[in-house]
Motif scaffolding. Structure first.
Motif, PDB file in Angstrom:
ATOM      1  N   PHE A 195       0.947  -1.173   0.051  1.00  0.00           N
ATOM      2  CA  PHE A 195      -0.122   0.005  -0.018  1.00  0.00           C
ATOM      3  C   PHE A 195       0.896   1.238  -0.098  1.00  0.00           C
ATOM      4  N   VAL A 196       0.407   2.274  -0.592  1.00  0.00           N
ATOM      5  CA  VAL A 196       1.327   3.531  -0.838  1.00  0.00           C
ATOM      6  C   VAL A 196       0.339   4.378  -0.254  1.00  0.00           C
ATOM      7  N   GLU A 197       0.581   5.596   0.498  1.00  0.00           N
ATOM      8  CA  GLU A 197       0.063   6.721   1.074  1.00  0.00           C
ATOM      9  C   GLU A 197      -0.128   7.715  -0.104  1.00  0.00           C
ATOM     10  N   GLU A 198      -1.343   8.404  -0.255  1.00  0.00           N
ATOM     11  CA  GLU A 198      -1.292   9.363  -1.064  1.00  0.00           C
ATOM     12  C   GLU A 198      -0.598  10.631  -0.603  1.00  0.00           C
ATOM     13  N   SER A 199      -0.217  11.483  -1.939  1.00  0.00           N
ATOM     14  CA  SER A 199       0.875  12.310  -1.492  1.00  0.00           C
ATOM     15  C   SER A 199       0.171  13.584  -0.768  1.00  0.00           C
ATOM     16  N   LYS A 200       0.918  14.533  -0.425  1.00  0.00           N
ATOM     17  CA  LYS A 200       0.364  15.865   0.053  1.00  0.00           C
ATOM     18  C   LYS A 200      -0.256  16.652  -1.012  1.00  0.00           C
ATOM     19  N   TYR A 201       0.200  16.713  -2.306  1.00  0.00           N
ATOM     20  CA  TYR A 201      -0.254  17.344  -3.170  1.00  0.00           C
ATOM     21  C   TYR A 201      -0.796  16.613  -4.235  1.00  0.00           C
ATOM     22  N   GLN A 202      -1.632  17.124  -5.408  1.00  0.00           N
ATOM     23  CA  GLN A 202      -2.050  16.413  -6.466  1.00  0.00           C
ATOM     24  C   GLN A 202      -2.061  17.283  -7.632  1.00  0.00           C
ATOM     25  N   MET A 203      -1.921  16.865  -8.879  1.00  0.00           N
ATOM     26  CA  MET A 203      -1.552  17.551  -9.916  1.00  0.00           C
ATOM     27  C   MET A 203      -2.704  17.107 -11.035  1.00  0.00           C
ATOM     28  N   MET A 204      -2.928  18.073 -11.883  1.00  0.00           N
ATOM     29  CA  MET A 204      -3.838  18.030 -12.847  1.00  0.00           C
ATOM     30  C   MET A 204      -3.424  18.726 -14.127  1.00  0.00           C
ATOM     31  N   TYR A 205      -3.460  18.213 -15.373  1.00  0.00           N
ATOM     32  CA  TYR A 205      -2.803  18.663 -16.562  1.00  0.00           C
ATOM     33  C   TYR A 205      -3.646  19.002 -17.743  1.00  0.00           C
ATOM     34  N   GLY A 206      -3.202  19.910 -18.595  1.00  0.00           N
ATOM     35  CA  GLY A 206      -3.801  20.420 -19.628  1.00  0.00           C
ATOM     36  C   GLY A 206      -2.869  20.356 -21.038  1.00  0.00           C
ATOM     37  N   ILE A 207      -3.247  20.027 -22.251  1.00  0.00           N
ATOM     38  CA  ILE A 207      -2.343  19.943 -23.188  1.00  0.00           C
ATOM     39  C   ILE A 207      -3.067  20.789 -24.630  1.00  0.00           C
ATOM     40  N   SER A 208      -2.114  21.667 -25.413  1.00  0.00           N
ATOM     41  CA  SER A 208      -2.856  21.930 -26.531  1.00  0.00           C
ATOM     42  C   SER A 208      -1.399  21.977 -27.528  1.00  0.00           C
ATOM     43  N   GLY A 209      -1.843  21.302 -28.593  1.00  0.00           N
ATOM     44  CA  GLY A 209      -0.893  21.234 -29.724  1.00  0.00           C
ATOM     45  C   GLY A 209      -1.273  21.189 -31.227  1.00  0.00           C
ATOM     46  N   ILE A 210      -0.699  21.552 -32.123  1.00  0.00           N
ATOM     47  CA  ILE A 210      -0.647  21.544 -33.581  1.00  0.00           C
ATOM     48  C   ILE A 210       0.400  21.271 -34.263  1.00  0.00           C
ATOM     49  N   PRO A 211       0.563  20.713 -35.083  1.00  0.00           N
ATOM     50  CA  PRO A 211       1.743  20.329 -36.334  1.00  0.00           C
ATOM     51  C   PRO A 211       1.913  21.670 -37.018  1.00  0.00           C
ATOM     52  N   LYS A 212       3.149  21.838 -37.451  1.00  0.00           N
ATOM     53  CA  LYS A 212       3.555  22.647 -38.495  1.00  0.00           C
ATOM     54  C   LYS A 212       2.435  22.648 -39.746  1.00  0.00           C
ATOM     55  N   ALA A 213       2.158  23.798 -40.357  1.00  0.00           N
ATOM     56  CA  ALA A 213       1.329  23.897 -41.557  1.00  0.00           C
ATOM     57  C   ALA A 213       1.982  23.111 -42.594  1.00  0.00           C
ATOM     58  N   GLY A 214       0.933  22.138 -43.087  1.00  0.00           N
ATOM     59  CA  GLY A 214       1.362  21.368 -44.112  1.00  0.00           C
ATOM     60  C   GLY A 214       1.781  19.772 -43.778  1.00  0.00           C
ATOM     61  N   GLU A 215       2.196  19.667 -42.324  1.00  0.00           N
ATOM     62  CA  GLU A 215       2.545  18.394 -41.916  1.00  0.00           C
ATOM     63  C   GLU A 215       1.222  17.678 -41.179  1.00  0.00           C
ATOM     64  N   ARG A 216       1.198  16.535 -41.391  1.00  0.00           N
ATOM     65  CA  ARG A 216       0.174  15.689 -40.758  1.00  0.00           C
ATOM     66  C   ARG A 216       0.214  15.387 -39.312  1.00  0.00           C
ATOM     67  N   VAL A 217       1.647  15.219 -38.801  1.00  0.00           N
ATOM     68  CA  VAL A 217       1.847  14.654 -37.382  1.00  0.00           C
ATOM     69  C   VAL A 217       2.774  15.930 -36.892  1.00  0.00           C
ATOM     70  N   SER A 218       2.896  16.090 -35.791  1.00  0.00           N
ATOM     71  CA  SER A 218       3.723  16.891 -35.047  1.00  0.00           C
ATOM     72  C   SER A 218       5.043  16.302 -34.844  1.00  0.00           C
ATOM     73  N   GLY A 219       5.996  16.918 -34.866  1.00  0.00           N
ATOM     74  CA  GLY A 219       7.469  16.422 -34.224  1.00  0.00           C
ATOM     75  C   GLY A 219       7.558  16.762 -32.897  1.00  0.00           C
ATOM     76  N   ASP A 220       6.823  17.210 -32.130  1.00  0.00           N
ATOM     77  CA  ASP A 220       6.992  17.260 -30.488  1.00  0.00           C
ATOM     78  C   ASP A 220       6.325  15.984 -29.990  1.00  0.00           C
ATOM     79  N   HIS A 221       6.832  15.473 -28.710  1.00  0.00           N
ATOM     80  CA  HIS A 221       6.338  14.582 -28.084  1.00  0.00           C
ATOM     81  C   HIS A 221       6.268  15.054 -26.668  1.00  0.00           C
ATOM     82  N   TYR A 222       5.445  14.434 -25.950  1.00  0.00           N
ATOM     83  CA  TYR A 222       5.181  15.037 -24.394  1.00  0.00           C
ATOM     84  C   TYR A 222       4.513  13.786 -23.646  1.00  0.00           C
TER      85      TYR A 222
END
Length: 496
Positions: free
Chosen positions: A275-302
């Protein structure tokens, strides 16, 4: 993603294997021999320290200096000797080889540098006596260039070998650092079982479960974990989540959850649950991304994930260029880094090891800018590791702070040293990571200042809403994305 295994993999025994193995030893020692926990910790830490020292000495044995950067005087003399043997025979009209072999003669160095700069020794580079007296000067020069070409090829292979050797040395050293860190943690861990054992056993007995053995540990950052050997006494089964809930009632304060590697069901047969105790803090995330114009996929990864040490980790890799090739390269880096950090390796060690893997993977290099941010959810301390990545931003009670480093990308230079940045986070703070496409869209020369000014005016909100607002702001200065654009936003909150 495709699972990749590093070349020269020295990590068949991961930090998690060592941790579980160490905990098992402590568990067995404590229950079977009734030894004091601190004594066992000191012994285990000392043995791990010895292992780390051995790895360091092993790495040190490889660090003898080997000159492999340029053609040496010996290489040039050997090439001249070969050319003379094949062309000159018994001729001694110019004495070119004999003169160059003298220690006080620097003409041979001149020929070598000329060959490296121009790719060949030219007739104008040869001594006047040679040009006037030699009957076979074109044939000799051709043979000399062939011999120097073979020496250059051998040098290239030698340098490649030295790069591989240096990469292996880095792996030894980083593994030693990981073991040392784990040794330090073992010295700092506290056994708090005796304090909580009566209450836990009493509550579980009331719910028809018997605790055969129990071990509760508290680490330096106040994170706690527990190992319980449990079985039911009334024939029914119980889920591990329900058992963790009961354990949390006995322990008080934060909620406890079953670990991912723990068993899912408690039955009449005794089994060990973690069993693991929950931490003092919690986090929430958000993401927004678009590829370069003319490309189907983005060269960025996260990626967003939590590792074994109670850390929330967000990482962003910006591949060189754009499109599918850049996406593949940045994807490899993110996947390898995530695998190492999930196993418990520190961000610095993970980035350095991934870099050596990429250098050893083949002739083609894989340059990419990498940004990794780790947040200890028990203490709220942020650590950022940057390799060629643009600035990140932290929004807090004191305004907006920049986290920026150098511009050396991963996978292209060896050795590399990630830049470490650190600060304390508080309740309701925000972390913003962007790829260079977002900052490049800002107007003017001081692009970080423009982004900072916008963030100061941006009210804190849901991470996803903020990510979309930042992307909208960046796109307002350009018609279409001129590069891959990615925005990651994380918010940290204290559990109530």
């Amino acid at each position: 993603m495709i699972s990749l295994r590093p070349a020269y993999n020295l990590f068949e025994c991961t930090k998690e294997d060592m941790r579980i193995g160490g905990i098992f030893v402590l568990f067995q020692k404590r229950n079977q021999k009734n030894l004091d926990m601190a004594d066992v910790n000191v012994y285990t830490a000392a043995r791990l320290g010895d292992m780390a020292s051995s790895l360091k000495r092993l790495a040190q044995s490889f660090t003898d200096e080997m000159d492999g950067q340029h053609l040496t005087r010996e290489d040039g003399a050997a090439a001249m000797q070969t050319a003379a043997a094949m062309v000159c025979g018994s001729c001694s009209r110019c004495s070119l080889y004999q003169d160059s072999a003298r220690e006080d003669n620097y003409y041979l160095y001149y020929l070598l540098r000329s060959f490296e700069v121009n790719g060949a020794v030219r007739m104008d580079d040869m001594p006047a006596l040679f040009r006037q007296a030699c009957y076979h000067k074109e044939k000799y020069l051709n043979q000399l260039n062939k011999s120097l070409g073979r020496a250059t090829m051998n040098l290239s292979w030698k340098n490649r070998f030295l790069e591989s050797r240096d990469a292996v040395i880095v792996q030894f050293r980083e593994l030693a650092a990981v073991i040392e860190e784990f040794s330090r943690q073992m010295e700092q861990v506290t056994d708090i079982t005796e304090e909580w054992e009566p209450a836990v056993k009493k509550l579980f007995k009331r719910h028809h479960m018997l605790v055969d053995k129990m071990l509760v540990l508290e680490y330096e950052n106040k994170q706690r974990e527990a190992y319980l050997t449990l079985r039911t006494t009334h024939g029914a089964c119980l889920t591990a989540k329900e058992a963790a809930g009961l354990f949390g009632q006995a322990m008080g304060k934060y909620q406890w959850n079953p670990a991912r590697d723990s068993k899912a069901i408690v039955t009449r047969k005794s089994s060990v649950l973690r069993f693991v105790e929950e931490s003092k803090y919690q986090m929430m995330y958000g993401i927004s991304g678009i590829p370069k114009a003319g490309e189907r996929v983005s060269g960025d990864h996260y990626t967003f994930f939590k590792n074994l040490e109670g850390q929330a980790i967000m990482s962003l890799a910006d591949g060189m260029g754009s499109g599918e090739q850049a996406s593949r390269e940045s994807g490899k880096i993110i996947e390898l880094t995530e695998q190492l950090m999930e196993a418990g390796f520190a961000a610095r060690s993970s980035l350095k090891l991934v870099n050596t893997v990429l250098l050893l993977a083949g002739k083609e290099q894989h340059p990419a800018a990498v940004d990794v941010i780790c947040v200890d959810l028990n203490t709220g301390v942020l650590e950022a590791m940057k390799l060629g990545a643009v600035a990140s931003f932290v929004m807090g009670q004191d305004g907006v702070m920049l986290l920026e480093a150098g511009d050396v990308p991963i996978g292209i230079l060896n050795p590399i040293e990630p830049v470490l940045l650190s600060r304390k986070l508080w309740d309701d703070d925000r972390i913003i990571m962007v790829s260079d496409g977002v900052l490049d869209a800002m107007p003017g020369e001081e692009k970080e200042a423009v982004m900072k000014e916008f963030l100061v005016s941006l009210p804190p909100g849901r991470p996803q809403d903020m990510a979309e607002q930042i992307m909208e702001f960046a796109l307002s200065f350009t018609e279409g994305a001129r590069d891959d654009m990615t925005v990651l936003v994380a918010g940290i909150w204290e559990r109530r």
